[in-house]
Design a protein around this motif. Sequence first.
Motif, PDB file in Angstrom:
ATOM      1  N   ASN A  21      -9.345   7.833   4.815  1.00 35.65           N
ATOM      2  CA  ASN A  21      -8.349   8.602   4.311  1.00 35.65           C
ATOM      3  C   ASN A  21      -7.383   7.668   3.664  1.00 35.65           C
ATOM      4  OD1 ASN A  21      -6.271  10.601   4.026  1.00 35.65           O
ATOM      5  ND2 ASN A  21      -5.473  10.549   5.885  1.00 35.65           N
ATOM      6  N   LEU A  22      -7.810   6.648   2.738  1.00 33.72           N
ATOM      7  CA  LEU A  22      -6.882   5.775   2.224  1.00 33.72           C
ATOM      8  C   LEU A  22      -6.582   6.232   0.632  1.00 33.72           C
ATOM      9  CD1 LEU A  22      -8.342   2.271   3.084  1.00 33.72           C
ATOM     10  CD2 LEU A  22      -6.218   3.313   3.814  1.00 33.72           C
ATOM     11  N   ALA A  23      -5.374   5.961   0.369  1.00 36.13           N
ATOM     12  CA  ALA A  23      -5.150   6.518  -1.179  1.00 36.13           C
ATOM     13  C   ALA A  23      -4.976   5.039  -2.031  1.00 36.13           C
ATOM     14  CB  ALA A  23      -3.898   7.185  -1.300  1.00 36.13           C
ATOM     15  N   ALA A  71      -3.150  -1.255   3.584  1.00 31.27           N
ATOM     16  CA  ALA A  71      -4.093  -0.902   4.837  1.00 31.27           C
ATOM     17  C   ALA A  71      -4.004  -2.288   5.998  1.00 31.27           C
ATOM     18  CB  ALA A  71      -5.418  -0.706   4.368  1.00 31.27           C
ATOM     19  N   SER A  72      -3.577  -3.371   5.478  1.00 32.08           N
ATOM     20  CA  SER A  72      -3.648  -4.378   6.272  1.00 32.08           C
ATOM     21  C   SER A  72      -2.437  -4.505   7.304  1.00 32.08           C
ATOM     22  CB  SER A  72      -3.518  -5.850   5.712  1.00 32.08           C
ATOM     23  OG  SER A  72      -2.081  -5.672   4.803  1.00 32.08           O
ATOM     24  N   VAL A  73      -2.612  -4.872   8.506  1.00 25.77           N
ATOM     25  CA  VAL A  73      -1.589  -4.828   9.565  1.00 25.77           C
ATOM     26  C   VAL A  73      -1.392  -6.240   9.967  1.00 25.77           C
ATOM     27  CG1 VAL A  73      -1.076  -3.750  11.777  1.00 25.77           C
ATOM     28  CG2 VAL A  73      -2.247  -2.474  10.206  1.00 25.77           C
ATOM     29  N   VAL A  74      -0.272  -6.687  10.155  1.00 26.91           N
ATOM     30  CA  VAL A  74      -0.118  -7.797  10.738  1.00 26.91           C
ATOM     31  C   VAL A  74       0.173  -7.890  12.112  1.00 26.91           C
ATOM     32  CG1 VAL A  74       1.941  -9.893  10.747  1.00 26.91           C
ATOM     33  CG2 VAL A  74       1.546  -8.385   8.636  1.00 26.91           C
ATOM     34  N   ASP A  75      -0.570  -8.919  12.737  1.00 28.32           N
ATOM     35  CA  ASP A  75      -0.614  -9.283  14.160  1.00 28.32           C
ATOM     36  C   ASP A  75       0.785  -9.726  14.625  1.00 28.32           C
ATOM     37  OD1 ASP A  75      -1.407  -9.643  16.863  1.00 28.32           O
ATOM     38  OD2 ASP A  75      -2.880 -10.919  16.403  1.00 28.32           O
TER      39      ASP A  75
END
Length: 134
Positions: A21-23, A71-75
């Motif tokens: 579900n990525l645009a 889409a990337s998430v920072v830890d």
Amino acid sequence: MVCWLTIGRNRRDFHELDKSNLALGEYGRAPRQSAALDAGIDAHRSFRDAHLTLTEDQVKIETARCLGCGASVVDPNKCIGCGVCTTKCEFDAIRLHRDLPECSKMVRSKDKFKAILPYMAKREIKILFAKKEK
């Protein structure tokens, strides 16, 4: 008495990204480039690295891949919030968001001298008077 070290700790509950579900829109879909292997080195019997370097064309393709699709998430366990990543990303894909902005005095890098100069002047006066008293 037993003291548990895990009480109150961030348990690092990571949620898997829904890749279906990525645009992605206009982002390139070039696959990740991999280096070739040297046929003269037996990777199973030798400690030498059998990987060769990327070719010039592979380097160009790899560096053209955009990693700013959101889409990337920072830890949060590794990020210290310095904001250097926001200044280094040439695509302006990284942004910092404060959950509790009232808990700190955040100053834009353009306005840093407005925040630093009063403190610097006050500190300089304290240092000068401390030298005169000795």
